[in-house]
Design a protein around this motif. Sequence first.
Motif, PDB file in Angstrom:
ATOM      1  N   GLU B 222       0.836  -1.215   0.000  1.00  0.00           N
ATOM      2  CA  GLU B 222       0.000   0.000   0.000  1.00  0.00           C
ATOM      3  C   GLU B 222       0.866   1.258   0.000  1.00  0.00           C
ATOM      4  OE1 GLU B 222      -3.691  -1.834   2.674  1.00  0.00           O
ATOM      5  OE2 GLU B 222      -2.367  -0.314   3.539  1.00  0.00           O
ATOM      6  N   LEU B 223       1.867   1.256   0.883  1.00  0.00           N
ATOM      7  CA  LEU B 223       2.690   2.454   1.009  1.00  0.00           C
ATOM      8  C   LEU B 223       3.510   2.711  -0.256  1.00  0.00           C
ATOM      9  CD1 LEU B 223       3.904   2.143   4.715  1.00  0.00           C
ATOM     10  CD2 LEU B 223       2.111   3.621   3.800  1.00  0.00           C
ATOM     11  N   ASN B 226       1.371   4.699  -2.474  1.00  0.00           N
ATOM     12  CA  ASN B 226       0.796   5.916  -1.898  1.00  0.00           C
ATOM     13  C   ASN B 226       1.468   7.156  -2.501  1.00  0.00           C
ATOM     14  OD1 ASN B 226       0.809   8.217   0.036  1.00  0.00           O
ATOM     15  ND2 ASN B 226      -0.519   6.862   1.228  1.00  0.00           N
ATOM     16  N   GLU B 227       0.639   8.101  -2.970  1.00  0.00           N
ATOM     17  CA  GLU B 227       1.178   9.263  -3.699  1.00  0.00           C
ATOM     18  C   GLU B 227       2.079  10.128  -2.812  1.00  0.00           C
ATOM     19  OE1 GLU B 227       1.200   9.963  -6.865  1.00  0.00           O
ATOM     20  OE2 GLU B 227       0.078   8.108  -7.258  1.00  0.00           O
TER      21      GLU B 227
END
Lengths: 291, 236
Positions: B222-223, B226-227
């Motif tokens: 996920e990280l 992540n923008e």
Amino acid sequence: MQFFVSQILSGISLGGQYALIAIGYTMVYGILRLINFAHGDVFMCAGVMMVFMSASMPIYASIPLMLVLTVLLGFVIERAAYKPLRTAPRMSVMISAIGVSYLLQNLALYATGGQPQTYPTLPFISNSVTILGAPTHWVTVITPVLVVLLVLALQWLINHTKIGMAMRAVAKDFETSQLMGIKINRVISVTFIIGSFLAAVGSLLYFTNYPTVVPLSGAMPGLKAFVAAVFGGIGSIPGAVIGAFIIGIVETLIKGTSYTVFSDAFTFALLIIILVVKPTGLFGERATDKV
Amino acid sequence: MREPILKISDLKVNYGGIEAVKGISFDVPEGEIVTLIGSNGAGKSSTLRTIAGLVKPVSGSVALQGEDITGKDPDAIVARGVTLVPEGRRIFPDMTVLENLKIGAYLRKDDLTDDLDWVFSLFPRLKERSWQAGGTLSGGEQQMLAVGRALMSRPRLLMMDEPSLGLAPLVVRDIFSIIQEINKQGVTILLIEQNANMALKIADIGYVLETGRLILSGTGAELLVNEDIKKAYLGA
Ligand SMILES: Nc1ncnc2c1ncn2[C@@H]1O[C@H](COP(=O)(O)OP(=O)(O)O)[C@@H](O)[C@H]1O
Ligand SMILES: [Mg+2]
């Protein structure tokens, strides 16, 4: 010739006695980067204790008791005067060491009432013997042998035992040693115990050659041993031992000439020359400031 | 979810007046790779050093499988199976490779043969060089030695402070694949890194630390996408 032999013999012997003190300086420096100014006074206290104890009990009991009490003294000094300052600036610890030095001298002054105390005659080692035609005492012969044996035992301890490995680790890096699970305070105590024990043995051999002990009796030999440790490269045990033998021999040889008044000056001239020419001494490592 | 092996609650660490860690809480689940990322000075090292017992926290707690270990001495922490590979490797340069490994097992009294075999199987290079002084190894080999030395304490939780620091990319890849291998063999990993990309790729869980506070958490995957993280830490 006979005179020369006798000078060399007493030089070696004196050097060995300095060596036993110098090891304590160099080991404590190696592990704490502290010049333990009180070390020479611990040596003197060993002498004073020997005087008092031999007055009230047989020599064979007072020698081991003196060794134990001197070790205890070294241990207590570290715990009481240096350990609380572990995270303080190094200068604070040095000042504490100077304070302990004066404290011990004053305690000795109090205990002796300022009177020179007659050092007991030790059996056997005070006896006379003739080596290569030169008359001397057994202590002169025994000292270098004993020093070599003790140094070999110490080197074995440092290089081949677990506590020795811990001592080498703590001397390099406190934090990483802790991360290995080493209790650094315990290792530091062991270092002081070894240093005090060797100084106590040295005191037996040294004071045998002199009639009396006074509160300042530790100052000069302490200073000479310290110079020996610097000369050899402070932190290095073989360096301290070799430095001590050189200083002991040269000092004694000078004493045998008409320049005898310069025998002490020689040691300090040597200190200045070393500090100017090669501050790391004969076997010293690069000056690393330990984190 | 299983009980976490390590539970950090509201941990605060100060140096004199400087607040380095300002109340962080996070869990390290058993058997996983957890990473703490953040830029220089975020408080990553302070967090690990506090868990390891080198630094005493102002407040908050560290619990190891339910036992409060806050403020215990480093040897007590190591004895409980939590070992830190310090920043900059800090191997003992004058000791041989073998001695460096043995000192990692300082608190153990049992036979070390199996563990040495294990470390040498993970790092065959160390076996070839076991009689060489630690200080003569290359940077990558020193990092391997530092990890091997930590493994000699038989940790349940292995913490690593920037193992990739100053190493060539190829070496870094080696180290990270060995970290994964160690994890597969049952050791929980808590890894801190500025090299966020590599760390998040192998991590099950990631936490982002910024000036002493946790600002974000998620799975490694996920990280990575992540923008905000991409902008701040992945140089995208
Ligand atoms: N020993 C120390 N003494 C004083 N300040 C420190 C010390 N160690 C770290 N700091 C400060 O604490 C903050 C966090 O540092 P650190 O935990 O090393 O961050 P990171 O590992 O994320 O780079 C920084 O501002 C740093 O300057
Ligand atoms: Mg850091």
